[in-house]
Write a protein that holds these residues in place. Structure first.
Motif, short mmCIF file in Angstrom:
data_model
loop_
_atom_site.label_atom_id
_atom_site.label_comp_id
_atom_site.label_asym_id
_atom_site.label_seq_id
_atom_site.Cartn_x
_atom_site.Cartn_y
_atom_site.Cartn_z
N PHE A 25 8.96 2.71 6.86
CA PHE A 25 9.21 2.40 5.44
C PHE A 25 10.09 3.47 4.79
O PHE A 25 10.96 3.17 3.98
N GLU A 26 9.84 4.74 5.17
CA GLU A 26 10.65 5.82 4.59
C GLU A 26 12.10 5.73 5.05
O GLU A 26 13.02 6.02 4.28
N GLN A 27 12.31 5.31 6.28
CA GLN A 27 13.67 5.27 6.82
C GLN A 27 14.41 4.00 6.45
O GLN A 27 15.61 4.04 6.15
N TYR A 28 13.69 2.85 6.43
CA TYR A 28 14.38 1.57 6.28
C TYR A 28 14.04 0.81 5.00
O TYR A 28 14.66 -0.20 4.70
N GLY A 29 13.04 1.28 4.26
CA GLY A 29 12.69 0.58 3.04
C GLY A 29 11.88 -0.68 3.30
O GLY A 29 11.17 -0.80 4.30
N ALA A 30 12.00 -1.66 2.38
CA ALA A 30 11.23 -2.91 2.49
C ALA A 30 11.69 -3.75 3.66
O ALA A 30 12.86 -3.71 4.05
N PRO A 31 10.78 -4.54 4.26
CA PRO A 31 11.20 -5.49 5.31
C PRO A 31 12.29 -6.40 4.79
O PRO A 31 12.31 -6.77 3.60
N GLU A 32 13.20 -6.79 5.67
CA GLU A 32 14.39 -7.52 5.24
C GLU A 32 14.05 -8.87 4.60
O GLU A 32 14.74 -9.31 3.68
N LEU B 111 0.83 -1.20 0.00
CA LEU B 111 0.00 0.00 0.00
C LEU B 111 0.87 1.26 0.00
O LEU B 111 0.59 2.24 -0.69
N PHE B 112 1.94 1.22 0.80
CA PHE B 112 2.85 2.36 0.91
C PHE B 112 3.46 2.72 -0.44
O PHE B 112 3.61 3.89 -0.79
N LEU B 113 3.81 1.68 -1.20
CA LEU B 113 4.41 1.92 -2.51
C LEU B 113 3.44 2.63 -3.45
O LEU B 113 3.84 3.46 -4.26
N ASP B 114 2.14 2.29 -3.33
CA ASP B 114 1.12 2.94 -4.17
C ASP B 114 0.79 4.34 -3.67
O ASP B 114 0.66 5.28 -4.45
N ASP B 115 0.66 4.47 -2.34
CA ASP B 115 0.26 5.74 -1.75
C ASP B 115 0.76 5.81 -0.32
O ASP B 115 0.18 5.20 0.58
N PRO B 116 1.84 6.52 -0.04
CA PRO B 116 2.40 6.57 1.32
C PRO B 116 1.40 7.04 2.36
O PRO B 116 1.47 6.62 3.52
N ASP B 117 0.45 7.90 1.97
CA ASP B 117 -0.51 8.41 2.95
C ASP B 117 -1.57 7.38 3.32
O ASP B 117 -2.38 7.61 4.23
N ALA B 118 -1.58 6.23 2.63
CA ALA B 118 -2.60 5.20 2.90
C ALA B 118 -2.27 4.35 4.10
O ALA B 118 -3.09 3.54 4.54
N VAL B 119 -1.04 4.48 4.66
CA VAL B 119 -0.65 3.66 5.81
C VAL B 119 -0.49 4.54 7.03
O VAL B 119 -0.35 5.77 6.93
#
Length: 941
Positions: free
Chosen positions: A42-49, A26-34
Motif C-alpha cells: 500500500f505504501e509503494q503502490y497506493g490503492a488497488p487499481e 484499515l491501512f488508511l485509518d492506521d497503517p500499523d493495523a495491517v
C-alpha cells in the motif's frame, strides 16, 4: 500506474479483492493495523487499481479463475522485493575483480533466506507477475530469479537505481535483462579479438625488452581498453560520427596512440632515447607528425588520426602529468565540433557530429576535483556535448596508495552517481563482457545524450611506472598479480576450451605481433647527433601584431549601435534597464563618449559583422559582475532571453554568451579546448574577480601558457580578469598579474592592462583578427571594476574609427615640453587614471611626464626607447604600481627598463612594500596607502 503496480493487483481475483479492499481501508485509518507485507504494498503502490477505476466505491465484477491466499501474496511480494534487491545490490556479489577483490562483500539482500523464500516457492510464481511480461525460455519465478542473477552478478555489474527518470531507468534494466546489447561473437570475431589483445600485449612486451629501464606507463592489466576503443570507433564510423575526442592520462597512452590513432611504431621507437650521441630515425612517412619547439615526454603527446576509408576522425588530447585536467578541455573540443556558428543568433549544437571518450584513473576520478566540475557541465545548456563515454582505468591502486586510503566510497565510480549517470563495472579479464559493456554505453549515449561510466576493473602489471617497485607497498596484491595470467593468456585459454583455437595456436598472435615490431625496429637506422638545440620560434609566433588594422568606419559603428537597441516585437524588457541602454543611442555623435561597456559591445558587433563568431562564458557574464554588459536581456513577462547582438543586421556568425556554473578550472579548460579546436571563433572567458582565476592555475600553467611550445597547440582564447585596488580587501583587488608575467616568454601570449574603452575595442578586434592564423595567441587582460563607469576611460567615437591599439599611451596633460621633463612616471592600469585625476588643476608639472604601459608583455621595448630618446633629459624613471612590490609588474619590468635606460638615470619604485597578502582589509588604510603612492609618484616641487 506503472507496470509493477499492475502486476501486483493482477494476482487477486474474486473474494480476495474484497479482502484487500478491507485491508486498504484499515491501512488508511492506521497503517500499523495491517500485515507488514500488505503495508509495504500500500505504501509503494497506493490503492488497488480496481478501487481507482471504480470511483463510486463499488467493486468491479470478480475475475474468473482461482483465488490467491494471503500466504501466496506474501511470497509474491517477497519475490518482488528479491527482484528489486538483485537489480539494486547485485553489483555487490558480481565477479568484477581479476585480482584483489577480497573485500567484495556478499549482500544477504540477494539471498532467498532473507525473504523466507525457497526455490519451490519461486517455481509456483508466474514469471509474468515478476517481470511484467513473458520471457522466452523462462517458465516461472525461480528461472527468472536465476536469469537475473546471471545478468547482474556476472563479470559485469550495474548501478542504475540512482537514475531518477522512470523511462530511462526502465530502459537500462530492460537492456540488461533482455541482453539487447550482448552482441554475438563468431569464431572469427573471437580470433580477431585475441589477435588484437596479442598486438596490445606484444607491443608492451617488445618495449619492455628492447628499451630497458624506460618509462612507458604500460597498459598491461587493462589491455582490453584498446579493443573497447576499437568498438567505439567502429560504431561511430557506422553512424557517420565526424569526430571522437579522447582524453586520458599517461597509463596506456603509447598503446592507444599506436593502435587507435595509428601513430607509426617506428615513430614511437624513435622517441625512446638510445644513447647520448645517437638517435633512431623513423621512416620518412612518420616524420610528418609535428609538435612544439620545446616538446614533451613521449607519454604526454596526443594526436589526430583518420583512416582513408573512415568517416570518423579521432583526436587524443595532449595531456601533462596533471591527470584529469584534460577532461574539460576535451569537452571543449567536442562542443566546438558540434556547434554550427554560421548564422546570426546563438550557435546550434548537433550532438551527433562528435562525442568524447574520457579515460580516467581510478584514484584520480574520485580524487581530483576537476572531474566533478567537468561532470557538472554535462547537462548545462552552454556546455552540453550530448553525453561522454567515461572509462575508469581501474588498476586498484594510485601510485602506492591503496584504495582504502584514497577514497571514502566503495567504488572509484561513485562520484558519477551524484550526477545521475549510469555505472557499469566490468572485469577486464573478460574481453567479450568488456566489448558488450562499451556497446551498452554507446547505445545509451546515443539514445539519451547523457554521460555514462564504465568502471573497467583490472590491475597494473608493474609499478606506477616500469622503474617503480610495487612489491614493497602492495605485497599481497602483487603476489596475486605475479601469479595471474595476462589478459591475452586468459582469453586464449578460454578459446582453447571453446575449441575455437588449438593448443598450438594459442600464442601465435602475440608472437606474430612481436616479430612484426622486431622487423620494424631492425629496419630503422641510427643517426649520429652532433649538436642538440631547441628549434627557433615559428615565424607567426615571433610576429609582434603591430601591423594589424582594427579601425571601423563611423557608418558601420553607428548602424551596429542602432541595431543593438532594437528588440523583437513581442519582447518586453525591464524598463529601468532599457532606459539606461537607450542612453547609448547618441554615444557616437560629436561631443558624446563611448564608455567601457559600449566599447566592448561595439567591438563584439563589428567582429560579428566581419564574419567571426564569438563565444563568451563566465560567472554572471550575461549581465556582467558589475552590472555593465547587459548583452543577454530577459523578457519580464516570459523570462525568455534575447541578446542585442542577435539584432545586428548583415551578420552570418553566431554570438553565444552563457553564465557559467560556479567553476573556474572546468569552465576555463572547456573554453581553452573550444579555442584550440576551432579556427574561426573568438572565445572569451571572464573571471568574476581576477583572483578567482587562481583556482584554474593548472590550466594556465600546463596548457594555455605552454601548450604551443610543448605540443604545437594554437589557441587565441581571451581571459578577462577584473583587477584594481579599490579597498575591497585581499580577495577582490588583485588578479595576480605577476603570475602571468612570470609565465611570459617566447611570445606565448599577450598580457595587457588597458585604461580606455578605445584601447579595449582595438585590442579585442586585434585578437579576433588573429583567430585561426599562425600568429594567434591567448590574451590575458586585466579589466576594470570602478573604472567601467569612470568618464576618463570613455573615449570619442573617432578613436574607434581612426585609431588602433597602442602598447604605450602618453598622458596628454604632461610632457608638452620634452626638454623640461626630468621625471618620467611609468605604470599600468587603474593607478595611472588615479594619477591623471590627481594632476587636475595642478601647476608646475613641466618637469613631469606620465606614460601608461598598456601592453606589459610582449614588453614594448622599442616604443619606450623612442620615448627615452624624446625625453632625453629625464633623470628619474619611476615605476608606480598599486600592488605590493613582490607582486604586480615590478619584478617583470625592473630588468627590462634598466636594459634601455642611460647610465646616469635612476630607476625608482613607488608602490606598496613587499606583502604576503595582496591588499589590506580596512578601507581607510587602503585610502591612506593609495594617497601616499600617488603623492610619492608625482613628487611635484
Amino acid at each position: 500506474m506503472d507496470g509493477s503496480s499492475n502486476r501486483i493487483w493482477e494476482a487477486f481475483h474474486g473474494p480476495n479483492m474484497g479482502y484487500v479492499e478491507e485491508q486498504y481501508e484499515l491501512f488508511l485509518d492506521d497503517p500499523d493495523a495491517v500485515d507488514e507485507s500488505l503495508r509495504h504494498i500500500f505504501e509503494q503502490y497506493g490503492a488497488p487499481e480496481w478501487m481507482d477505476a471504480d470511483q463510486g466505491g463499488g467493486q468491479v465484477a470478480p475475475q474468473s479463475g482461482g483465488s490467491t491466499s494471503f500466504t501466496d501474496l506474501k511470497k509474491l511480494t517477497s519475490a518482488m522485493k528479491l527482484v528489486e534487491a538483485i537489480r539494486r545490490h547485485g553489483h555487490l556479489g558480481a565477479d568484477i575483480y581479476p585480482v584483489g577483490g577480497h573485500d567484495q562483500s556478499h549482500d544477504s539482500l540477494i539471498d532467498l533466506e532473507s525473504y523466507n523464500l525457497t526455490n519451490e516457492d519461486l517455481k509456483k510464481i508466474d514469471v509474468k507477475l515478476l517481470a511484467g511480461h513473458e520471457h522466452k525460455g523462462i517458465n516461472n519465478g525461480y528461472e527468472y530469479i536465476e536469469h537475473l542473477k546471471q545478468k547482474y552478478l556476472g563479470k559485469t555489474s550495474y548501478e542504475f537505481n540512482h537514475i531518477p527518470d522512470d523511462e530511462e531507468r526502465e530502459w537500462l534494466y530492460q537492456q540488461v535483462e533482455t541482453g539487447a546489447f550482448e552482441i554475438d561473437f563468431s569464431d572469427e570475431d573471437k580470433k580477431d579479438l585475441l589477435k588484437r589483445l596479442g598486438e596490445v600485449e606484444g607491443f608492451e612486451a617488445f618495449l619492455q625488452k628492447t628499451f630497458v629501464a624506460q618509462k612507458r606507463f604500460s597498459i598491461e592489466g587493462l589491455d582490453v581498453m584498446v579493443p573497447m576503443l576499437d568498438h567505439l570507433v567502429k560504431n561511430s564510423n557506422k553512424d557517420s560520427v565526424e569526430h571522437i575526442m579522447m582524453g586520458m592520462a599517461h597509463r596506456g597512452r603509447l598503446n592507444v596512440l599506436a593502435h587507435i590513432l595509428g601513430k607509426p611504431y617506428d615513430r614511437i621507437f624513435s622517441e625512446f632515447a638510445h644513447s647520448p650521441n645517437k638517435e633512431l630515425v623513423p621512416s620518412e612517412g612518420s616524420t610528418g607528425i609535428n609538435y612544439g619547439w620545446t616538446g614533451d615526454v613521449k607519454y604526454h603527446f596526443g594526436g589526430n588520426f583518420k583512416q582513408d576509408e573512415s568517416k570518423t576522425k579521432i583526436t587524443l588530447g595532449h595531456n601533462p602529468s596533471h591527470l584529469e585536467f584534460i577532461n574539460p578541455i576535451v569537452e571543449g573540443y567536442t562542443r566546438a565540433v558540434q556547434d554550427d556558428r554560421s548564422n546570426n543568433g546563438e550557435a546550434k549544437p548537433d550532438f551527433n557530429k562528435s562525442f568524447s571518450v574520457q579515460i580516467h584513473g581510478d584514484a584520480a576520478f574520485i580524487g581530483e576535483g576537476v572531474v566533478a566540475e567537468t561532470l557538472n557541465l554535462a547537462q548545462l545548456h552552454g556546455y552540453k556535448t550530448g553525453g561522454a563515454v567515461h572509462i575508469i582505468a581501474n588498476n586498484l591502486v594510485g601510485f602506492t596508495t591503496d584504495k582504502v586510503e584514497g577514497r571514502s566510497t566503495k567504488y572509484a565510480s561513485d562520484l558519477a552517481k551524484g550526477f545521475e549517470m549510469p555505472v557499469l563495472h566490468v572485469n577486464a579479464d573478460d574481453p567479450v563482457a568488456c566489448i558488450r559493456a562499451v556497446e551498452f554505453a554507446y547505445q545509451y549515449r546515443r539514445k539519451f545524450q547523457k554521460d555514462v561510466v564504465i568502471d573497467l576493473v583490472g590491475y597494473r602489471r608493474y609499478g606506477h611506472n616500469e622503474m617503480d617497485e610495487p612489491r614493497g607497498t602492495q605485497p599481497l596484491l602483487y603476489q596475486e598479480i605475479d601469479a595471474h595470467d595476462t589478459a591475452y593468456e586468459v582469453y586464449a585459454k578460454r578459446l582453447v576450451e571453446e575449441k575455437v583455437l588449438s593448443e598450438d595456436e594459442k600464442m601465435k598472435f602475440k608472437e606474430d605481433a612481436i616479430q612484426k615490431l622486431r622487423d620494424i625496429y631492425d629496419g630503422m637506422k641510427e643517426h649520429e647527433i652532433h649538436e642538440t638545440y631547441v628549434p627557433a620560434l615559428p615565424e607567426g609566433v615571433a610576429d609582434e601584431l603591430d601591423s594589424i588594422e582594427t579601425k571601423v568606419s563611423q557608418d558601420v559603428l553607428k548602424q551596429v549601435n542602432k541595431d543593438m537597441l532594437k528588440r523583437p516585437e513581442d519582447f518586453t524588457g525591464f524598463k529601468k534597464l532599457e532606459k539606461i541602454l537607450n542612453r547609448r543611442e547618441n554615444a557616437l555623435e560629436e561631443g558624446q563618449k563611448v564608455d567601457w561597456a559600449l566599447g566592448e559591445a561595439l567591438a563584439f558587433g563589428t567582429i560579428l559583422k566581419d564574419g567571426t563568431p564569438i563565444r563568451m562564458t563566465g560567472q554572471d557574464s550575461e549581465r556582467g559582475t558589475f552590472a555593465h554588459r547587459h548583452l543577454v536581456l530577459r523578457d519580464v513577462k516570459t523570462n525568455e532571453k534575447y541578446s542585442p547582438m542577435h539584432g545586428i543586421e548583415g551578420v552570418d556568425a553566431s554570438f553565444s554568451l552563457y553564465n557559467s556554473p560556479l567553476s573556474e578550472v572546468a569552465v576555463l579548460g572547456f573554453e581553452y579546448g573550444y579555442s584550440v579546436q576551432t579556427d574561426d571563433t573568438l572565445v572569451l572567458w571572464e573571471a568574476q574577480y581576477g583572483d578567482f582565476s587562481n583556482v584554474a592555475q593548472v590550466i594556465f600553467d600546463q596548457f594555455i601558457s605552454s601548450g604551443r611550445a610543448k605540443w604545437g597547440q594554437i589557441a587565441s582564447l581571451v581571459m578577462l580578469l577584473p583587477h584594481g585596488y579599490e579597498g575591497q580587501g585581499p580577495e577582490h583587488s588583485s588578479a595576480r598579474l605577476e603570475r602571468y608575467l612570470q609565465l611570459s616568454a617566447e611570445n606565448n601570449w599577450t598580457v595587457a592592462n588597458v585604461t580606455t574603452a578605445g584601447q579595449y575595442f582595438h585590442l579585442l578586434r586585434r585578437q579576433a583578427a588573429i583567430v585561426g592564423k599562425d600568429n594567434a595567441r591567448p590574451l590575458i587582460l586585466m579589466t576594470p571594476k570602478s573604472l567601467i563607469r569612470n568618464q576618463r576611460v570613455a573615449v570619442d567615437g573617432t578613436e574607434l574609427s581612426e585609431g588602433k591599439f597602442q602598447p604605450v599611451l602618453e598622458h596628454k596633460e604632461t610632457g608638452d615640453n620634452p626638454e623640461s621633463v626630468k621625471r618620467l612616471v611609468i605604470g599600468s592600469g587603474k593607478v595611472m587614471v588615479d594619477l591623471e585625476e590627481a594632476l587636475d588643476g595642478k601647476d608646475n608639472t613641466e618637469s613631469l611626464h606620465c606614460v601608461r604601459l598598456e601592453q606589459i608583455y610582449p614588453f614594448p621595448e622599442d616604443r619606450l626607447k623612442e620615448l627615452l630618446k624624446k625625453y632625453k633629459n629625464v633623470e628619474d624613471i619611476v615605476w608606480v604600481q598599486e600592488e605590493p612590490k613582490n607582486m604586480g609588474s615590478w619584478e617583470f619590468v625592473n630588468d627590462r627598463i634598466r636594459d634601455i635606460m642611460k647610465k646616469k638615470q635612476n630607476l625608482l619604485y613607488v608602490g606598496r612594500p613587499d606583502r604576503s597578502s595582496p591588499a589590506v582589509g580596512d578601507p581607510n588604510i587602503h585610502k591612506a596607502e593609495q594617497s601616499q603612492i600617488i603623492e610619492e609618484a608625482l613628487k611635484l616641487d
